[in-house]
Design an enzyme around this catalytic site. Structure first.
Site: not given
Ligand code: SAH
Length: 386
Positions: A102, A115, A122, A126, A129, A345
């Protein structure tokens, strides 16, 4: 959809967008073609957005047909496109091997930010996420990263231009640094997409050995997904922390020569109720970041079905950001964009309308606390994008 055998054969050909201009020149020279032909091809691909070889009319016909035999031009196709009530558009894109990723286009006054994803799924898992819950399939190629930009650019209205690219979609860019670097070279090449490096932000969960090499490629902005002020909490939220704990992360950033006042690190801090939102967390954060030119983006958790966390109440978000402000940290509170289409995000999980049953509508996050209108699918704050 089944793929005809000829098409399947075609997927094994290299894609012209897999090479930055110097790579393409080398490849052309090996093939016995003058290097300037590679510049002409770049200008067709990125300047004129051509998607067939026949249109490259300043190349000799024999060369056009040789190119068509030896190279692919299209890396991705748009499968679906969704538009949020706030104008954010999410593209579900299909690769030659049927993998899906996406990309999210976020409009705001004077800016169009895309974006992009860097991996199919991935590997980082995390715990908050949605992409992490998908698991990992493979790295995207440079051509697949660049094609997200080219396809999104076609969605712009006449007169609009794509101003910013953030590597904050699906995947961990620094675990695919070779392809990401080549894509950055194309994005910043004056004969490529001609974006200023400061218009590009690459976000990492903290793959420390790759931070220096990334910042050597071009003076892009670095974003770090921090989310916690202690190893105990960060180990749970970002399991990569067990390999590269906070102390090592902070030491790496403190000694990184390409981090300075004009190019601070953007720290992303997703606030989760009862997990990382206490006044003690807020008080620890400025001490942790001491000595690193920083900006902190606070993002109330976007809920989704794959994670047990929720955003804090608005007054808790306010209390948290107020403590950071008092400590003179540069802070922005990120507003969600594209939440209604799962484009915010951490919501990128190939959940397009009609592709997944029982999809949750998501919860509303805390209200704004006087922050600039920012946020979305890894969408950086306004000042984060140069
Ligand atoms: N893997 C990289 C790129 C992804 S960026 C990284 O971790 O930085 C996506 C961003 O959204 C990251 O900062 C991630 O931690 C954040 N994110 C992931 N899940 C989220 C959620 N449910 N709510 C808000 N931010 C989230």
């Amino acid at each position: 959809m089944s793929i005809a055998p000829t098409t399947r054969h075609a997927t094994r050909r290299p894609n012209l967008k897999d090479y930055s201009r110097s790579g393409l020149r080398a490849r052309f020279r090996d093939r016995g073609w003058p290097a300037y032909r590679a510049d002409q091809v770049s200008s067709w691909l990125y300047g004129h957005d051509v998607r067939e070889f026949e249109t490259m009319t300043n190349l000799p016909a024999a060369m056009r047909s040789a190119l068509a035999d030896e190279f692919d031009l299209e890396a991705l196709e748009v499968e679906t496109r969704q538009r949020s009530v706030d104008g954010t558009q999410k593209l579900l894109l299909r690769a030659r091997d049927e993998a899906r990723v996406e990309a999210v286009l976020i409009p705001e006054s004077g800016r169009q930010t895309l974006c992009v994803s860097t991996q199919v799924g991935c590997p980082l898992t995390c715990s908050f996420c949605a992409t992490g819950a998908l698991g990992f399939t493979r790295n995207l190629s440079c051509g697949e990263i660049v094609d997200q930009v080219l396809l999104a650019r076609r969605l712009l209205e006449p007169g609009e231009t794509l101003t910013n690219v953030v590597f904050m979609g699906m995947g961990e860019p620094l675990l695919n640094l070779v392809q990401v670097s080549e894509a950055i070279r194309i994005l910043t090449d004056p004969k490529g997409l001609a974006l200023a490096p400061r218009r590009i932000t690459v976000s990492t969960a903290g793959v420390l050995p790759q931070i220096g090499p990334l910042l050597e490629v071009a003076p892009v902005h670095l974003a770090v997904s921090l989310h916690a002020t202690t190893d105990a909490v960060r180990d749970v939220l970002v399991p990569l922390n067990r390999r590269y704990p906070l102390e090592a992360l902070i030491a790496t950033l403190r000694s990184e020569p390409n981090v300075h006042r004009r190019r601070p690190v953007f720290f992303e801090y997703t606030l989760m109720e009862g997990v990382n939102d206490s006044p003690e967390d807020a008080a620890r954060l400025p001490r942790l970041l001491e000595g690193i030119p920083s900006k902190v983006n606070v993002i109330p958790m976007n809920s989704h079905p794959d994670a047990p966390y929720r955003p804090p109440r608005p007054e808790v978000v306010d209390r948290f950001t107020a403590i950071l402000h008092r400590a003179a940290l540069r802070v922005t509170l990120r507003r969600d964009r594209g939440r209604d289409i799962d484009a915010a995000c951490g919501q990128l999980a190939n959940r397009s309308a009609g592709r997944e049953a029982g999809r949750s509508a998501g919860r509303s996050p805390g209200r704004e606390a006087g922050a600039p209108p920012v946020g979305g699918a890894g969408r950086p704050a306004a000042d984060e994008r140069g």
